[in-house]
Design a protein around this motif. Structure first.
Motif: not given
Length: 101
Positions: A28, A30, A33, A40-41, A43, A66, A68-69
């Protein structure tokens, strides 16, 4: 940059050198953040862990599949069917221009 939809497959093009080239899937978007402008989250598609991953201020190996990037570190993969249709469209347009001249 364009917004990536859920499920979009991407290649990592920035960040930790050992992760560059990995194929990931968007879980998803985000948005803003933790100091990131557009996060983006993601995996890994294979389910294997990232080679390197920042957790807090520590660089860890194989900690998670997984992460966040930032959006700018991701490039969406194009479906081969889409690439073929785009190439065909370009060829048709080129032929139309040649005919008109």
């Amino acid at each position: 940059m364009s917004i990536l939809p859920r499920g979009q497959k991407c290649v990592i093009v920035g960040g930790c050198p050992e992760n560059i080239g990995l194929i990931v899937e968007v879980i998803c978007r985000i948005g803003p953040h933790s100091g990131r402008e557009d996060a983006y989250w993601i995996r890994t598609v294979s389910g294997r862990s990232f080679h390197q991953l920042w957790i807090g201020k520590e660089l860890q190996r194989g900690a998670s599949s997984e992460a966040i990037t930032d959006r700018h570190k991701l490039r969406p993969l194009v479906d081969p069917k889409d690439a073929v249709s785009d190439a065909g469209t370009t060829e048709i347009k080129t032929k139309e221009i040649e005919v008109q001249n």
